[in-house]
Design an enzyme around this catalytic site. Structure first.
Site, PDB file in Angstrom:
ATOM      1  N   GLU A  53       0.893  -1.167   0.000  1.00 52.63           N
ATOM      2  CA  GLU A  53       0.000   0.000   0.000  1.00 52.63           C
ATOM      3  C   GLU A  53       0.921   1.203   0.000  1.00 52.63           C
ATOM      4  O   GLU A  53       1.471   1.572   1.031  1.00 52.63           O
ATOM      5  CB  GLU A  53      -0.872   0.009   1.271  1.00 52.63           C
ATOM      6  N   CYS A 110      -2.619   8.561   2.758  1.00 50.01           N
ATOM      7  CA  CYS A 110      -2.252   8.240   1.380  1.00 50.01           C
ATOM      8  C   CYS A 110      -3.449   8.399   0.447  1.00 50.01           C
ATOM      9  O   CYS A 110      -3.287   8.379  -0.772  1.00 50.01           O
ATOM     10  CB  CYS A 110      -1.678   6.841   1.296  1.00 50.01           C
TER      11      CYS A 110
END
Ligand code: ADP
Length: 486
Positions: free
Chosen positions: A259, A293
């Site tokens: 990720e 993010c």
């Protein structure tokens, strides 16, 4: 710190290796965890070495074999107990999180509940790791497909969600019958340690969950990728470090869950509900002070509503209260480090240099330290750093666009592909744009997309694998097929 807690034993200054809480690394070193709001010392932790990581991996290797033999129901029960403990201790876990990471206490509490939701979800999934039977290809053949735990999983997690990023990896791994060796970010290891303590109290056996505290992430990362007992590495962090780990893991064809960074576009079309878009932009951009993010990194607003949108966004941003996460009413805490502040300043300076204007903010906050003013920039263009790099701070750069085609092209013009957002009321456009955006996740008329029931993850250089949902457990199992002659 201890005086703020109902259960002070949740603050731990030891690492968890092979079922033992260890105070000392082999080299004897320790490192400090500081409160980013005040600079005060929160705790001092053992600075573990590569040899300690190897010891934890050995323990996990043995513990996993036993854990995998339990029924799904047994594993589900343990995760359910952990979930209950997380909920019962959510107040304390939130205090610990705010203390080491700085986010407002209410947001920290939200993160604990979010992290716990993965523990609950994957506990439930533990009972439903179904295989398959396939009609045989020959009259005397029978085919069965099993899903088996991958084995020892190493996890490396970042500081921006010190609880949830780990819970999201730990829960599916343990549900599937894997064991985990984790290394939290050195800025925020305490949340991981209290999670591990609760896991222990929930009856998850010694060795199934290890927490390596260390400042030497490169050495620990080497052990995680080079030790052949580790069968999968799951990492949340920057794309740069993801590439290093992928290269290192290549030697043993390691399975990876990554990720990585994002560069989320947030598009507002003329036909959108502008007030809803403003609200979504506030959440998507300024949540966690811009340090997620999936935060909107680039705001694209169609020319007909550009000025009014910028004006109204600046008004909303002026109401954001910056300060220590423990102060009542604070909306935005500090940035995590000096380096993070420097990056935000660099992105703003670069944009101004190339012709952007500050609508509001733009400077370090008067409070000093790591506090930064929530910022809105207008007149932003594709040549600026804010268009290409993840700012990871409270800066909203607003780009102007004219056509749908043009904005989709600009939105996709990045090596990243994690989250994207757009606002429109035209149902044909909604499908057209959603399908054209090269992203793993698309928020449509919403700025908040994270939930344990949906698959979180990116494409392109934002990563591989999915966390959460019915898909998430697949990242922690191997498929084996049995071909039986009868
Ligand atoms: P961020 O910019 O969010 O700190 P990083 O990718 O640098 O992102 O950090 C995410 C996690 O990766 C942290 O736990 C950090 O300690 C770890 N890390 C950093 N560099 C390495 C490396 N070379 N090998 C393994 N882990 C690393």
């Amino acid at each position: 710190l201890l005086s703020k807690l109902r259960d002070p034993s949740l603050v731990i200054d030891k690492a968890l290796v092979a079922g033992e809480w260890v105070s000392n690394s082999e080299g004897g070193g320790r490192f400090d965890v500081l409160n980013p709001s005040t600079g005060d010392l929160v705790a001092t932790l053992p600075d573990l070495s590569r040899a300690d990581a190897a010891r934890a991996i050995d323990a996990a290797y043995h513990a996993q074999k036993v854990w995998a033999k339990k029924t799904g129901k047994d594993r589900a029960a343990a995760l359910r107990r952990l979930y209950d403990l997380m909920i019962a201790n959510a107040g304390d876990l939130a205090v610990i999180l705010t203390m080491e990471m700085g986010k407002p206490l209410a947001e920290a509490k939200g993160e604990i509940l979010y992290g716990a939701s993965y523990v609950e979800w994957f506990g439930e999934e533990a009972k439903r790791v179904y295989g398959d039977t396939i009609p045989g290809h020959q009259a005397d053949k029978r085919i069965v497909v099993l899903k088996q735990p991958i084995g020892v999983v190493a996890a490396i997690t970042p500081w921006n969600f010190p609880n949830a990023m780990l819970a999201r990896k730990f829960a599916p791994a343990v549900a599937a019958g894997c064991a985990m060796v984790s290394k939290p970010a050195a800025e925020t290891p305490l949340s991981a340690l209290s999670l591990a303590l609760l896991a222990e109290r929930a009856g998850i056996p010694a060795g199934v969950f290890n927490v390596i505290t260390s400042r030497d992430s490169a050495s620990i990362g080497k052990e995680f990728t080079e030790n052949e007992k580790v069968r999968k590495l799951t990492f949340t962090g920057s794309t740069g470090v993801g590439k290093i780990l992928m290269r290192q893991g290549a030697e043993q064809i390691m399975k990876l869950g990554l990720e990585l960074g994002g560069n989320a576009p947030f598009i507002v079309f003329d036909d959108a509900d502008v007030n809803a878009a403003l609200e979504g932009a506030m959440i998507s951009k300024y949540r966690n002070n811009g340090q997620t993010c999936v935060c909107a990194n680039r705001l694209y607003v169609q020319s007909g509503i550009y000025d009014i949108f910028a004006q109204k966004l600046a008004e909303k941003v002026s109401a954001i209260k910056v300060g220590d996460g423990f102060e009542p009413g604070v909306d935005a805490g500090p940035l995590i480090t000096e380096k993070a502040v420097a990056k935000v300043e660099e992105h703003i300076a670069d944009a101004l240099d190339k012709g952007a204007k500050i609508h509001i903010g733009g400077k370090p906050d008067a409070k000093g330290g790591l506090f930064f003013q929530p910022t809105v920039l207008t007149g932003v263009t594709s040549e600026m750093k804010v268009a290409r790099e993840e700012t990871f701070g409270p800066v909203a750069p607003i780009f102007k666009f004219d056509t749908e085609e043009e904005v989709v092209e600009m939105a996709n013009n990045t090596e990243y592909g994690l989250a994207s957002y757009f606002y429109s009321k035209d149902v044909s456009r909604i499908f057209r744009v959603a399908e054209a955006l090269e992203y793993g996740m698309v928020g449509i008329n919403t700025g908040l997309i994270s939930t344990e029931v949906a698959p979180f993850g990116g494409i392109k250089q934002s990563g591989q694998g999915r966390e959460g949902s019915k898909y998430g457990i697949n990242d922690y199992v191997e498929i084996k097929y049995l071909c039986l002659g009868i």
